[in-house]
Design an enzyme around this catalytic site. Structure first.
Site, short mmCIF file in Angstrom:
data_model
loop_
_atom_site.label_atom_id
_atom_site.label_comp_id
_atom_site.label_asym_id
_atom_site.label_seq_id
_atom_site.Cartn_x
_atom_site.Cartn_y
_atom_site.Cartn_z
N MET A 434 39.44 39.13 42.54
CA MET A 434 38.95 39.29 43.86
C MET A 434 40.05 39.49 44.50
SD MET A 434 36.58 40.41 45.87
CE MET A 434 37.02 40.85 47.59
N GLU A 468 44.34 44.51 41.47
CA GLU A 468 44.10 43.82 42.51
C GLU A 468 45.39 44.09 43.62
OE1 GLU A 468 41.35 42.49 42.95
OE2 GLU A 468 40.75 42.66 40.70
ZN LIG Z 1 38.54 46.24 42.38
#
Ligand SMILES: [Zn+2]
Length: 1028
Positions: A434, A468
């Protein structure tokens, strides 16, 4: 976010999605509904406050909320009814809440002191009026307009809003803009609770008497409100739980331009699921258990940690303070500013106020006992954190992140805006990773590798890190206005992950992986249940379902196609222009196309918007059919919909940059010619006649090509004579396309087998793994249908065609990623087909491994094959289970889980499913992997399906409805069914769930897939009987 369980090495063994028709309508484009809000006079007109917040650049997408909400409910209901074979006449009004604001608006009618006759007339009259009202009521206001009906919102509350709650919509009003949040959080890792204080400074954008924001599962204990420099006063907080909203009502109207401050004190439990502010634990190598708290907010869970305006367009600055015990560390988006002692056992970390405005879903904080390696890279301190035992495994990620940060700083021509960048491996984490700004969180598998980890494992880590990091610009700096354009974040990050690795880490051979990703995206998008890249997403479930292959993989595929079409440098120039123009702001898709058009390099001109709208605003992709007569080539396009019957024919057209090469020049990029096909059919003239044409050079276009019987025969003959007449991507593309066409019913399975005859001379990874994947899919379907004779013959066919290559594979360390991918696919297939040489070798390796007590290293790409063979005996299974507890690497642990879950012993299947659910054997994050592996086996697939049905409620407690984990569970347990009985069963089960999951797109996809399997099997079984 990277929600995918990226276990690419097993690609060839996974069932590919297959498709069947359903009767759902095309999704119309998102249009402005607000202007229709007066169509139903009974509905109160929108006050300025009620226009849902959209930033300045998204006017086209403003959604009004009115009568159309009902339309969709009707439409959904109708679709479901048709899907379930229910008579549409039987619909009950019960599905509509009795408290619907619309029903309350019915005008009163009276018949005073009626005679019997009057009564009858009155009743008749009432029935007619009621019927007409119902008809008009159910027909949207736009029915008779020229433009017809757009697809409406689905935001009617499912429960009545209490009389005090001043807001009736899912999206927040735009009257208040948060400017800054001061957050103080006090987690208690003994009691697994936390208290917090949130101070929100706000600006009034429109006069209003209410403030509405999000809050979920927080117990608000005190609230004060202050206007300008006035005195803070206590206020009452109202809550409407179904929509996770709170509100305060004010006696006096707030005026545009005023500043105000809302302070909220609250307490809550740390979440036991994987979102919000959640707790987790791990056991170190000494057996000591440690607990930690971490966050995962995307898409809608920031509201579970602090009250906030939890929509991506409400950007604000953040100042975060967290208390912790001295032996813990706390991390947040920004660098630590200072630490103060609160008590002897408690300190307070205060982080710098964020220098950039952030969306709430990007806020993050962690309290844990982690350690790190760090390094300065172009004025940014890059650190990689892990649990102390795994500190040494962070070096590769640190090197990779450092290199990629420099790459992106240069590529985007904008420096990463924060002074620090942390990458943190969390022992218990559901998604792949994330992209929280400055504090990226990862699964351990996606971040940690050792020196002796295989190149394939390093490829995965580099790939997730690249994804990311790209988000720090695409998503964090420039953010989509609403989740309907999630692809702007995810499609871009996915595309950049492949582009950056191709440039910076060519040895990781990322090209094959990206090619496979494009094939997978085509498979999903060929379903009628697919959706447009920019699609409507209103409810939390719809938002969750946007995190799918269309947003990520199709998004990346169409960007590749566009970049391959534009003159060199226009793409990058356009991107840089876009990032600069919208830095710190929110955007919509249209803005990206405008920036790319504006970056044109004269004399070349391409209206990017015009072309790309055809790819983002309608679902699906085209089938291009080519036919040659001498030097005349005719190209036709139609929607490639695997369920093309009369009810689903569409008139969709795409602007397709058709590329082609021919027999005289087919390999070099210079051979590539381009023709833009915009209409249904067009003819082009070649300089001379050709023996064959191959379209979609290197498969950079998002379409499938049909060459007609003659065309396929010529290409097959050309490949049979000389494999290297086409690039390996083109060979893989032919294999992919011919299988897809067979499913569509355009080519016979005989033609497929005819093309595959050339495979005995094939040595490249991409075409071989594609062929194996396709054949494995058929093998599994036959296996689950218990077509035992055909299963045996299919096994012989695969071994005849690939046996020599399987035999030639080594079992030692292999450096080339591409060769590892191929070896893993070949040996994975050979051993699963119980080919003797493969299983004997694997048993030997397994024995040595167990005898060495896990100290002997098996090459990473072969671990799954070896463990899976080993796990088929009782002793092997038990030994492996023990080994699971001792292994350090998460990547290896996951391969052990897959091996354990591949057992054909039903007792152990039950044990592993239950153990996964209870968290006794593994962390619950691994349950989707367990279920998918069990489903792959003959013995387990029905168990897995039963398990999902029996434990549905517990599953959706852990993995919310619409989440990627639930999508994956549904797909893995149903995609191998191909009979009417199973179709009925799956349909019956999901219908019974109602609001607990029946409306998910993945359910429609599952049903379509079973129907397609059924039809495809019926079609090809006779050929298989004749030809195998
Ligand atoms: Zn993504």
């Amino acid at each position: 976010m990277d929600p995918f369980d990226s276990n690419n090495t097993e690609q060839a063994n996974l069932p590919r999605n297959m498709i069947e028709n359903s009767m759902f309508e095309e999704e119309p484009d998102v249009v402005d509904l607000a202007k229709d809000s007066t169509a139903f006079p009974a509905f109160p007109a929108l006050d300025p406050d009620e226009v849902v917040y959209e930033p300045r650049s998204s006017r086209l997408l403003v959604r009004g909320l009115g009568e159309n909400e009902l339309d969709e409910e009707e439409e959904d209901y109708e679709s479901s009814a048709r899907l379930l074979g229910m008579s549409f006449m039987n619909r009950s009004s019960a599905h509509r809440p009795s408290s619907s604001p619309y029903t309350r608006q019915a005008p009163p009618r009276s018949c005073s002191r009626p005679s019997a006759r009057t009564m009858v007339v009155c009743v008749l009259f009432l029935v007619i009026v009621a019927s007409m009202t119902m008809v008009l009521y159910f027909l949207p206001g736009c029915t008779f307009t020229k433009s017809g009906c757009p697809k409406p919102n689905n935001t009617t509350p499912t429960e009545p809003v209490g009389p005090d709650f001043p807001w009736t919509k899912l999206r927040l009003p735009n009257s208040i803009q948060p400017l800054n949040y001061d957050l103080t959080l006090n987690p208690d890792l003994n009691t697994m609770t936390f208290t917090g204080r949130t101070v929100i400074s706000m600006s009034v954008w429109h006069n209003t008497k209410r403030i509405v924001l999000h809050s979920a599962e927080l117990n608000i204990t005190k609230a004060t409100f202050q206007i300008g420099d006035g005195k803070p006063s206590d206020v009452v907080v109202l809550e409407y739980k179904p929509r996770q909203q709170i509100a305060i009502k004010l006696a006096e109207e707030l005026k545009e331009g005023q500043h105000c401050v809302l302070t909220l004190d609250y307490s809550a439990s740390l979440s036991h699921t994987y979102d919000g502010f959640y707790n987790s634990s791990y056991t170190d190598k000494n057996g000591t258990k440690s607990v930690l708290a971490a966050t995962q907010f995307e898409p809608l869970a920031a509201r579970k940690a602090f009250p906030c305006f939890d929509e991506p367009a409400f950007k604000a600055s953040f100042l975060i303070k967290i208390s912790r015990k001295p032996d813990y560390i706390a991390l947040s988006n920004m660098p630590l500013a200072k630490t103060t002692n609160i008590t002897k056992d408690l300190v307070l970390d205060e982080f710098e106020r964020s220098s950039v405005n952030m969306s709430t879903y990007l806020v993050a904080f962690i309290v844990a006992k982690f350690t790190c390696f760090q390094r300065n890279v172009s004025n940014t301190l890059v650190s990689v954190y892990s649990v102390p035992d795994k500190k040494e495994h962070t070096r590769y990620a640190l090197d990779t992140a450092s290199k990629l940060l420099q790459f992106y700083n240069t590529f985007f021509d904008i420096d990463y805006p924060l002074r620090k960048l942390d990458l943190v491996a969390i022992p218990d984490f559901l998604a792949g990773a994330m992209e929280n700004w400055g504090l990226i969180t990862f699964r351990e598998t996606s971040l940690l590798v050792g020196n002796d980890s295989s190149p394939l494992e390093k490829q995965l880590v580099a790939s997730v890190v690249a994804h990311e990091l790209a988000h720090q610009w695409f998503g964090n700096l420039v953010t989509m206005s609403w989740w309907n354009d999630l692809w702007l974040n995810e499609g871009f990050a996915t595309y950049m992950q492949y582009t950056s690795l191709q440039t910076e880490f060519p040895q990781l051979d990322i090209g094959n992986l990206f090619l496979g990703v494009r094939f997978r995206a085509l498979a999903k998008d060929a379903l009628n249940s697919s959706h447009a890249v920019s699609a409507q997403a209103d409810t939390p479930e719809q938002v969750a379902e946007m995190f799918d292959s269309v947003s990520y993989e199709k998004g990346a595929s169409i960007l590749l196609m566009l970049n391959a079409t534009l003159p060199k440098e226009q793409f990058r120039k356009g991107i840089i222009g876009y990032l600069n123009k919208f830095s710190g702001l929110n955007t919509v898709t249209e803005e990206l196309w405008n920036s790319l058009t504006q970056a044109e390099v004269p004399p070349y001109h391409q209206n990017v918007s015009e072309m790309m709208h055809t790819w983002t605003l309608q679902k699906g992709f085209p089938l291009v059919t080519v036919s040659c007569k001498g030097d005349q080539v005719t190209l036709k396009q139609e929607h490639f919909l695997l369920t093309a019957d009369n009810t689903t024919q569409t008139s969709s057209l795409w602007h397709i940059p058709v590329t082609y090469v021919n027999d005289s020049c087919s390999l070099d990029p210079e051979c590539r010619q381009v023709f833009t096909l915009k209409s249904k059919s067009e003819t082009l003239k070649l300089p001379g006649s050709v023996k064959w044409l191959k379209l979609n050079y290197k498969n950079t276009g998002f379409y499938i090509v049909h060459y007609g019987d003659e065309g396929w025969a010529s290409l097959t003959e050309a490949l049979t004579n000389n494999v290297t007449v086409l690039t390996h991507e083109d060979r893989a593309s032919l294999i992919h396309d011919i299988f897809a066409l067979s499913r569509l019913g355009c080519v016979s399975f005989r033609q497929v087998l005819y093309l595959l005859n050339y495979m005995t001379n094939e040595t490249e990874t991409a075409p071989l793994t594609e062929a194996l994947l396709q054949l494995n899919t058929i093998y599994r379907l036959l296996d689950k249908r218990q077509e035992q004779r055909l299963v045996a013959r299919m096994r012989t066919y695969i071994l005849d065609h690939f046996g020599a290559l399987m035999d030639s594979q080594t079992w030692e360390e292999e450096k080339s990623v591409s060769k590892q991918e191929l070896r893993s696919a070949l040996l994975g297939t050979a051993c699963s087909l119980e080919e003797t040489k493969c299983t004997e070798q694997a048993k030997d390796k397994f024995k040595q491994y167990i005898e060495s007590n896990g100290t002997m290293r098996i090459p990473g790409d072969l671990q799954r094959v070896v463990y899976t063979v080993g796990a088929q005996t009782e002793e092997g299974w038990s030994a492996l289970l023990q080994m699971y507890g001792h292994v350090t690497y998460d990547a290896e642990k996951r391969k052990i889980i897959q091996a354990l879950a591949s057992t054909q012993d039903t007792r152990r299947i039950v044990l592993i499913l239950k153990g996964g659910l209870n968290g006794e054997l593994f962390q619950p994050q691994e349950l989707p992997l367990v279920i998918s592996t069990v489903s792959g086996g003959f013995a387990g697939h029905l168990f897995a399906w039963d398990f999902v049905q029996e434990n549905w409620d517990r599953l959706i407690e852990k993995f919310p409805v619409g989440s990627f984990a639930i999508q994956s569970i549904i797909k893995s347990t149903t995609s191998q069914f191909s009979t009417q009985a199973h179709l009925d069963q799956v349909q019956g089960f999901f219908t019974s769930l109602k609001e607990r999951g029946s409306q998910m797109r993945s359910v429609q996809e599952a049903l379509e897939t079973i129907r397609l399997n059924q039809r495809w099997m019926d079609t090809i079984l006779p050929t298989l009987r004749d030809w195998l």
